[in-house]
Scaffold this motif. Structure first.
Motif, PDB file in Angstrom:
ATOM      1  N   ARG A  85     -22.830  14.359 -13.279  1.00 34.14           N
ATOM      2  CA  ARG A  85     -23.945  14.732 -12.395  1.00 34.14           C
ATOM      3  C   ARG A  85     -24.070  13.880 -11.147  1.00 34.14           C
ATOM      4  N   TYR A  86     -23.337  12.766 -11.121  1.00 37.42           N
ATOM      5  CA  TYR A  86     -23.385  11.883  -9.930  1.00 37.42           C
ATOM      6  C   TYR A  86     -21.952  11.422  -9.624  1.00 37.42           C
ATOM      7  N   PRO A  87     -21.022  12.397  -9.407  1.00 38.62           N
ATOM      8  CA  PRO A  87     -19.612  11.977  -9.260  1.00 38.62           C
ATOM      9  C   PRO A  87     -19.399  10.929  -8.184  1.00 38.62           C
ATOM     10  N   MET A  88     -20.174  10.956  -7.095  1.00 40.43           N
ATOM     11  CA  MET A  88     -19.936   9.954  -6.039  1.00 40.43           C
ATOM     12  C   MET A  88     -20.204   8.528  -6.530  1.00 40.43           C
ATOM     13  N   VAL A  89     -21.111   8.396  -7.509  1.00 42.39           N
ATOM     14  CA  VAL A  89     -21.395   7.057  -8.044  1.00 42.39           C
ATOM     15  C   VAL A  89     -20.193   6.565  -8.854  1.00 42.39           C
ATOM     16  N   SER A  90     -19.688   7.443  -9.709  1.00 38.22           N
ATOM     17  CA  SER A  90     -18.515   7.068 -10.503  1.00 38.22           C
ATOM     18  C   SER A  90     -17.323   6.766  -9.588  1.00 38.22           C
ATOM     19  N   GLN A  91     -17.109   7.627  -8.594  1.00 35.60           N
ATOM     20  CA  GLN A  91     -15.962   7.434  -7.692  1.00 35.60           C
ATOM     21  C   GLN A  91     -16.098   6.149  -6.874  1.00 35.60           C
ATOM     22  N   ALA A  92     -17.320   5.835  -6.419  1.00 30.80           N
ATOM     23  CA  ALA A  92     -17.522   4.593  -5.653  1.00 30.80           C
ATOM     24  C   ALA A  92     -17.175   3.381  -6.516  1.00 30.80           C
ATOM     25  N   LEU A  93     -17.582   3.428  -7.781  1.00 28.08           N
ATOM     26  CA  LEU A  93     -17.302   2.291  -8.668  1.00 28.08           C
ATOM     27  C   LEU A  93     -15.801   2.185  -8.966  1.00 28.08           C
ATOM     28  N   LEU A  94     -15.171   3.323  -9.237  1.00 29.02           N
ATOM     29  CA  LEU A  94     -13.737   3.279  -9.578  1.00 29.02           C
ATOM     30  C   LEU A  94     -12.881   2.859  -8.386  1.00 29.02           C
ATOM     31  N   ASN A  95     -13.432   2.985  -7.186  1.00 30.55           N
ATOM     32  CA  ASN A  95     -12.717   2.540  -5.981  1.00 30.55           C
ATOM     33  C   ASN A  95     -13.078   1.108  -5.597  1.00 30.55           C
ATOM     34  N   SER A  96     -13.815   0.425  -6.461  1.00 31.70           N
ATOM     35  CA  SER A  96     -14.228  -0.951  -6.158  1.00 31.70           C
ATOM     36  C   SER A  96     -13.386  -1.940  -6.960  1.00 31.70           C
ATOM     37  N   ALA A  97     -12.976  -3.020  -6.315  1.00 35.96           N
ATOM     38  CA  ALA A  97     -12.352  -4.165  -6.992  1.00 35.96           C
ATOM     39  C   ALA A  97     -11.173  -3.723  -7.867  1.00 35.96           C
ATOM     40  N   SER A  98     -11.063  -4.291  -9.086  1.00 36.63           N
ATOM     41  CA  SER A  98      -9.948  -3.990  -9.998  1.00 36.63           C
ATOM     42  C   SER A  98     -10.543  -3.709 -11.377  1.00 36.63           C
ATOM     43  N   PRO A  99      -9.768  -3.114 -12.309  1.00 40.59           N
ATOM     44  CA  PRO A  99     -10.328  -2.844 -13.649  1.00 40.59           C
ATOM     45  C   PRO A  99     -10.902  -4.101 -14.311  1.00 40.59           C
ATOM     46  N   GLN A 100     -10.192  -5.233 -14.176  1.00 41.73           N
ATOM     47  CA  GLN A 100     -10.671  -6.469 -14.822  1.00 41.73           C
ATOM     48  C   GLN A 100     -12.015  -6.895 -14.243  1.00 41.73           C
ATOM     49  N   LEU A 101     -12.125  -6.839 -12.906  1.00 42.80           N
ATOM     50  CA  LEU A 101     -13.402  -7.211 -12.262  1.00 42.80           C
ATOM     51  C   LEU A 101     -14.503  -6.244 -12.670  1.00 42.80           C
ATOM     52  N   ARG A 102     -14.193  -4.951 -12.728  1.00 44.69           N
ATOM     53  CA  ARG A 102     -15.227  -3.961 -13.066  1.00 44.69           C
ATOM     54  C   ARG A 102     -15.716  -4.136 -14.498  1.00 44.69           C
ATOM     55  N   ASN A 103     -14.859  -4.661 -15.366  1.00 49.44           N
ATOM     56  CA  ASN A 103     -15.295  -4.924 -16.748  1.00 49.44           C
ATOM     57  C   ASN A 103     -16.284  -6.077 -16.832  1.00 49.44           C
ATOM     58  N   MET A 104     -16.202  -6.991 -15.887  1.00 49.71           N
ATOM     59  CA  MET A 104     -17.094  -8.174 -15.879  1.00 49.71           C
ATOM     60  C   MET A 104     -18.345  -7.930 -15.041  1.00 49.71           C
ATOM     61  N   ALA A 105     -18.167  -7.240 -13.916  1.00 49.05           N
ATOM     62  CA  ALA A 105     -19.208  -7.219 -12.876  1.00 49.05           C
ATOM     63  C   ALA A 105     -20.326  -6.248 -13.224  1.00 49.05           C
ATOM     64  N   SER A 106     -21.544  -6.654 -12.914  1.00 52.24           N
ATOM     65  CA  SER A 106     -22.736  -5.870 -13.265  1.00 52.24           C
ATOM     66  C   SER A 106     -23.256  -5.099 -12.045  1.00 52.24           C
ATOM     67  N   ILE A 107     -24.117  -4.132 -12.326  1.00 49.93           N
ATOM     68  CA  ILE A 107     -24.707  -3.318 -11.255  1.00 49.93           C
ATOM     69  C   ILE A 107     -25.638  -4.168 -10.381  1.00 49.93           C
ATOM     70  N   GLY A 108     -26.485  -4.996 -11.014  1.00 53.77           N
ATOM     71  CA  GLY A 108     -27.385  -5.863 -10.236  1.00 53.77           C
ATOM     72  C   GLY A 108     -26.597  -6.813  -9.352  1.00 53.77           C
ATOM     73  N   GLY A 109     -25.560  -7.418  -9.914  1.00 55.08           N
ATOM     74  CA  GLY A 109     -24.730  -8.350  -9.150  1.00 55.08           C
ATOM     75  C   GLY A 109     -24.015  -7.651  -8.009  1.00 55.08           C
ATOM     76  N   ASN A 110     -23.603  -6.409  -8.248  1.00 47.25           N
ATOM     77  CA  ASN A 110     -22.907  -5.664  -7.201  1.00 47.25           C
ATOM     78  C   ASN A 110     -23.803  -5.461  -5.985  1.00 47.25           C
TER      79      ASN A 110
END
Ligand SMILES: Cc1cc2nc3c(=O)[nH]c(=O)nc-3n(C[C@H](O)[C@H](O)[C@H](O)COP(=O)(O)OP(=O)(O)OC[C@H]3O[C@@H](n4cnc5c(N)ncnc54)[C@H](O)[C@@H]3O)c2cc1C
Ligand code: SF4
Length: 329
Positions: A85-110
Motif C-alpha cells: 500500500r506504500y510501495p514508494m516507502v519500501s522502495q526508498a528504504l531498499l535504495n538506502s545504504a546496504s542490507p547490513q546497514l538496513r538491518n541495524m538502522a532504525s526509522i527514528g535514526g534515519n
C-alpha cells in the motif's frame, strides 16, 4: 575519542528523563551516530541506548500505517502492508545504504541522520552547521553533491534521508514524546530550512524522542514509486531522487504527490508540480510541465547545475512509471 557514559533505557519515560540531561543523546542502530562520534563531530557526554523500548512494530491503523521509531529499515521495507500500500516507502528504504546497514538502522535514526556534506564531517574546515558563524566552504568550493533548493547564505547541504522524501510526499506525521508530553508534527514541518541557523535541523526539542511515524492511506500512496539516481548502484546517497504518487481516473489525474531528494536542504515537497498535474490528462507534456514547475527557483552552484536537468528527467521518469505500471516497476 570524547569520553561518554552509557546506559540502557527500558521504559520510554526513563529514556526521556535521561535525555533531558545536557550532552545526552539516544542511540538506536548507531550507524550514523557512532560514525560521527569517531570523527569527533558529535561529542555526547552520555549515550542512552533505546533498543530495549517496545517501539519496533509496524502496525495497521484505521487511518493507515504506524511505523514505530525502532523498526529496522529492512523490516519496514519488507512488511507486506508497506510493500502493497506504500510501495514508494519500501522502495526508498531498499535504495538506502546496504542490507547490513538496513538491518541495524532504525526509522527514528534515519530521520535524524546528519548531512553527508564532506566539510561538515572534516574538522579541518569551517562549517556553519557544525560550528555556527564559522562559514560555509561548500558555497565556493566542492559542491557537486549539494542542494539547489531551500539553500541559504549560511548552508547548502542536502538532507540525506531517502525515507524522509517518501514520507513527505505521503503527508506522514511524526509522533514525539518529551518532558511535556506528546505532540504530532507533519513531517513536512519536522525538518527545518537552514536559514541563518543551519545547526538547527529539526523541530525536536531537548529531551524529546521520536516515538513513531504515521502514514495515512490513500490511492496516491498505493500507486506510487521512488526513483533514485546515484553515482553507483548501491551503498550511495542520491544525486537526485523523486517520490511520486498518482491517483488517476480514466486518464485524468485526480490527485498527485511529488517530493524530491538530493536537491533540497530538507526533504522537498514539490507542491507546484502537484498543482500542474491536478486535473490534467496523463501525458509526457503534462509530466514535463510538472517537472519544470518542481525545479522553479532552483539555485545552482559551480559543480551542481547538472542537478536541475537530472531532477526534471528523474521526475518525468518516475511519473511515467506510475502512470504505466502503478509504480511497482
Ligand atoms: C555507508 C552508508 C551509506 C548510507 N546510505 C544511505 C542512503 O543511501 N540513504 C539513506 O537514507 N541513508 C543512508 N545511510 C544512513 C543510514 O540510513 C542512517 O545512518 C541510519 O538510518 C541511522 O539510523 P540509526 O538507527 O543507526 O541511527 P543512530 O546512528 O543510532 O542515530 C542517528 C541520530 O538519530 C538520533 N535518534 C535515533 N533514534 C531516535 C529517536 N527515536 N528519537 C530521536 N532521536 C533519535 C540519535 O541520537 C542520533 O542523533 C547510509 C549510512 C552509511 C553509513
Ligand atoms: S553546506 Fe552546510 S554543512 Fe556543508 S560546509 Fe556549508 S554550512 Fe557546513
Amino acid at each position: 575519542m570524547h569520553p561518554f557514559s552509557f546506559s540502557q533505557a527500558e521504559h520510554v519515560d526513563v529514556a526521556i528523563a535521561s535525555l533531558n540531561i545536557s550532552g545526552a543523546k539516544v542511540i538506536a542502530g548507531g550507524t550514523n551516530l557512532v560514525d560521527l562520534i569517531r570523527i569527533g563531530v558529535e561529542t555526547p557526554n552520555q549515550l542512552i541506548d533505546i533498543n530495549q523500548l517496545p517501539l519496533a512494530a509496524v502496525e495497521e491503523t484505521s487511518q493507515g500505517v504506524r511505523i514505530n521509531a525502532l523498526a529496522r529499515m529492512s523490516a519496514v521495507a519488507d512488511a507486506t502492508l508497506v510493500r502493497d500500500r506504500y510501495p514508494m516507502v519500501s522502495q526508498a528504504l531498499l535504495n538506502s545504504a546496504s542490507p547490513q546497514l538496513r538491518n541495524m538502522a532504525s526509522i527514528g535514526g534515519n530521520l535524524m541522520q546528519r548531512t553527508r556534506c564532506p566539510y561538515f564531517r572534516d574538522q579541518a574546515f569551517p562549517c556553519n552547521k557544525r560550528q555556527p558563524g564559522t562559514g560555509c566552504p561548500a558555497i565556493e568550493g566542492e559542491n557537486r553533491m549539494h542542494a539547489i533548493l531551500g539553500t541559504s547564505r549560511q548552508c547548502i547541504a542536502t538532507h540525506p534521508s531517502d525515507l524522509a522524501v517518501a514520507l513527505v510526499a505521503l503527508d506522514a506525521v511524526v509522533q514525539l514524546r518529551g518532558p511535556d508530553g506528546e505532540r504530532s508534527i507533519p513531517i513536512a514541518s519536522f525538518h527545518l530550512l537552514p536559514g541563518d541557523t543551519p545547526e538547527r535541523e529539526t523541530v525536536l526539542q531537548p529531551g524529546e524522542l521520536i516515538i513513531a511515524v504515521e502514514v495515512p492511506a490513500s490511492d496516491a500512496a498505493t500507486q506510487s514509486h521512488y526513483l533514485k539516481v546515484r553515482d553507483r548502484a548501491s551503498y550511495e546517497f542520491a544525486l537526485v531522487s523523486a517520490a511520486v504518487g498518482l491517483d488517476v481516473d480514466q486518464g485524468i489525474v485526480q490527485s498527485a504527490r511529488v517530493a524530491l531528494g538530493g536537491v533540497g536542504t530538507k526533504p522537498w515537497r514539490a507542491y507546484q508540480a502537484e498543482t500542474v498535474l491536478q486535473g490534467q490528462s496523463i501525458s509526457d507534456e503534462t509530466f514535463t510541465a510538472a517537472a519544470e514547475a518542481a525545479l522553479q527557483g532552483a539555485i545552482p552552484r559551480e559543480h551542481n547545475a547538472f542537478k536541475i536537468e537530472l531532477a526534471k528527467r528523474t521526475l518525468v521518469r518516475a511519473l511515467s512509471t506510475v502512470a504505466q505500471t502503478g509504480g511497482r516497476a
